[in-house]
Write a protein that holds these residues in place. Structure first.
Motif, PDB file in Angstrom:
ATOM      1  N   LYS A 197       0.811  -1.218   0.000  1.00 18.93           N
ATOM      2  CA  LYS A 197       0.000   0.000   0.000  1.00 18.93           C
ATOM      3  C   LYS A 197       0.845   1.269   0.000  1.00 18.93           C
ATOM      4  O   LYS A 197       0.509   2.255  -0.654  1.00 18.93           O
ATOM      5  CB  LYS A 197      -0.913   0.021   1.228  1.00 18.93           C
ATOM      6  N   ASN A 198       1.939   1.264   0.769  1.00 17.83           N
ATOM      7  CA  ASN A 198       2.679   2.486   1.067  1.00 17.83           C
ATOM      8  C   ASN A 198       4.057   2.558   0.416  1.00 17.83           C
ATOM      9  O   ASN A 198       4.918   3.304   0.859  1.00 17.83           O
ATOM     10  CB  ASN A 198       2.823   2.631   2.585  1.00 17.83           C
ATOM     11  N   VAL A 199       4.284   1.771  -0.624  1.00 19.70           N
ATOM     12  CA  VAL A 199       5.558   1.749  -1.345  1.00 19.70           C
ATOM     13  C   VAL A 199       6.692   1.416  -0.377  1.00 19.70           C
ATOM     14  O   VAL A 199       7.732   2.070  -0.350  1.00 19.70           O
ATOM     15  CB  VAL A 199       5.833   3.079  -2.080  1.00 19.70           C
ATOM     16  N   ALA A 200       6.485   0.365   0.410  1.00 18.38           N
ATOM     17  CA  ALA A 200       7.462  -0.017   1.425  1.00 18.38           C
ATOM     18  C   ALA A 200       8.569  -0.918   0.890  1.00 18.38           C
ATOM     19  O   ALA A 200       9.711  -0.840   1.341  1.00 18.38           O
ATOM     20  CB  ALA A 200       6.751  -0.719   2.591  1.00 18.38           C
ATOM     21  N   ILE A 201       8.244  -1.805  -0.096  1.00 19.20           N
ATOM     22  CA  ILE A 201       9.222  -2.817  -0.524  1.00 19.20           C
ATOM     23  C   ILE A 201       9.389  -2.869  -2.042  1.00 19.20           C
ATOM     24  O   ILE A 201       9.347  -3.941  -2.647  1.00 19.20           O
ATOM     25  CB  ILE A 201       8.838  -4.208   0.017  1.00 19.20           C
ATOM     26  N   PRO A 202       9.630  -1.738  -2.683  1.00 20.32           N
ATOM     27  CA  PRO A 202       9.791  -1.782  -4.146  1.00 20.32           C
ATOM     28  C   PRO A 202      10.983  -2.602  -4.592  1.00 20.32           C
ATOM     29  O   PRO A 202      10.945  -3.237  -5.647  1.00 20.32           O
ATOM     30  CB  PRO A 202       9.940  -0.310  -4.519  1.00 20.32           C
TER      31      PRO A 202
ATOM     32  N   VAL B 128       2.787   8.856   1.379  1.00 18.08           N
ATOM     33  CA  VAL B 128       3.226   8.113   0.198  1.00 18.08           C
ATOM     34  C   VAL B 128       3.937   9.029  -0.788  1.00 18.08           C
ATOM     35  O   VAL B 128       4.947   8.646  -1.393  1.00 18.08           O
ATOM     36  CB  VAL B 128       2.029   7.401  -0.458  1.00 18.08           C
ATOM     37  N   ALA B 129       3.449  10.255  -0.951  1.00 20.27           N
ATOM     38  CA  ALA B 129       4.124  11.207  -1.836  1.00 20.27           C
ATOM     39  C   ALA B 129       5.540  11.486  -1.344  1.00 20.27           C
ATOM     40  O   ALA B 129       6.489  11.567  -2.144  1.00 20.27           O
ATOM     41  CB  ALA B 129       3.322  12.506  -1.919  1.00 20.27           C
ATOM     42  N   ALA B 130       5.706  11.630  -0.027  1.00 20.85           N
ATOM     43  CA  ALA B 130       7.045  11.841   0.539  1.00 20.85           C
ATOM     44  C   ALA B 130       7.930  10.636   0.269  1.00 20.85           C
ATOM     45  O   ALA B 130       9.125  10.773  -0.018  1.00 20.85           O
ATOM     46  CB  ALA B 130       6.938  12.111   2.034  1.00 20.85           C
TER      47      ALA B 130
END
Length: 379
Positions: A82-87, A139-141
């Motif tokens: 959800k939060n771009v944690a593990i790209p 998420v933008a940050a």
């Protein structure tokens, strides 16, 4: 080497890892994956080494979509991260692009847990997350942080950011919902390659207000005014008649929408055997045929005016190829990773080349829509 490594990893996952994690509560497995993965991806040499072993690359897979050149047509669908944690971890599996979110304008705690339930024999996950995420500003940050790092092993793939309406007690009328979406579009402007408007999350207290043609037209009119730098994609509902679905497609064609993701979770649970007390909607196998049918009907209706991504029940190269020949330029998966393991992406990619070339196509993308007429004729 790649084929052997993928086969070995798949065996290790299905015989060793999967029995262990499938004995654990799926909510815990998901939370642990995000927590441990966020640390593991910082070991960039290891990420690069694993990626080089299990990914599959071939010029026949290269796909052009939305002005982007993708190494293959396979993408991660929204919902896993959800939060771009593990790209970095997700890139390692060999995808051509990644979808993150859905994210909402306000911080959203989601629905009461449990969020996930497995239907192992029916190859499905029951999802009841309710859009839990840290909010669009966080998420933008995070996206700005990733761009500043400029580390190819941390994330070198194109992003699609999925946006949804906040699921909380502050939701109001349709116009409040429009403002909610628009705030997120503005916040993410320029921070990803694509923006997906998720109009079809079924696990929310406010429902799917924007799956009516009138409300969708109102929403897209305001998004058009924002004119974000990224192409806009709609994530479409699954439980509609074709006539209802086509009306939504026609609204999209009247606006600056360049693509559709087909489809979201299945609300009709009659096709599976499960405890009726379990809350949520179906992913995986129960969505497979329904989503492919919507792909081919939409392709025949809209032609090349919209770029289609097929999503739902993709576990094998044959499943992915069915969606491509029905009209999907791109194919997304999530549940396939859970049931088949991380090497499944490379395995599907290799199989797509074999299937396309067996049909006489030089590239996989050449096969897009090649069986749409036949499929509809045999319905």
């Amino acid at each position: 080497m790649g084929t052997f490594a993928r086969s070995a990893m798949t065996t290790f996952y299905t015989k060793g890892v999967k029995p262990v994690i499938f004995s654990m509560a799926p909510d815990k497995v998901h939370d642990d994956m995000i927590t441990h993965g966020s640390w593991a991806q910082k070991v960039t040499p290891a990420i690069g080494a694993i990626e080089s072993l299990i990914k599959y690359e071939d010029p026949a897979l290269v796909t052009e979509a939305y002005g982007l050149t993708l190494r293959n047509p396979l993408g991660l669908g929204a919902g896993l991260d959800k939060n771009v944690a593990i790209p970095g971890i997700l890139q390692m599996t060999g995808f051509g692009f990644l979808t993150f979110g859905s994210v909402t304008s306000r911080v959203c705690p989601g629905n009461p847990r449990p969020w996930f339930h497995r239907l192992v024999d029916q190859e499905s996950l029951v999802i009841h997350v309710g859009l839990a995420n840290g909010g669009v500003e966080k998420v933008a940050a995070r996206l700005r942080e990733l761009k500043a790092q400029n580390n190819r092993h941390y994330s070198a793939l194109p992003f699609k950011m999925s946006i949804a309406r906040t699921n909380d007690t502050h939701t109001g009328d349709v116009y409040e919902g429009v403002e909610d979406y628009v705030k997120s579009v503005r916040a993410l402007n320029g921070l990803s390659e694509l923006i997906e408007l998720n109009i079809s999350c079924p696990n929310t207290m406010v429902g799917e207000a924007f799956t009516s043609p009138e409300n969708l037209d109102t929403l897209l009119t305001e998004v058009d005014k924002v004119a974000p730098s990224q192409p806009i994609v709609l994530k479409m509902p699954s439980d509609k008649s074709w006539e209802q679905f086509r009306e939504l497609v026609d609204v999209a064609l009247d606006h600056d929408v360049q693509g559709l993701t087909l489809t979201n979770l299945r609300k009709d649970r009659d096709s599976v055997t499960m405890d009726p007390a379990i809350k949520g909607n179906l992913s995986g196998k129960p969505v497979r045929e329904m989503s492919t049918d919507f792909v081919r009907r939409t392709y025949l209706h809209a032609g090349d005016k919209l770029t289609l991504a097929g999503l739902g029940g993709v576990f094998t190269a044959e499943h992915a190829y069915d969606k491509i020949t029905a009209g999907a330029t791109l194919v997304e998966l999530v549940s396939g990773l859970m049931f088949k393991g991380p090497a499944v992406v490379g395995t599907i990619a290799e199989g797509l080349v074999e299937l396309a070339q067996a049909d006489g196509f030089e590239k996989v993308q050449d096969a897009v829509g090649s069986r749409a007429d036949i499929a509809v004729a045999t319905d």
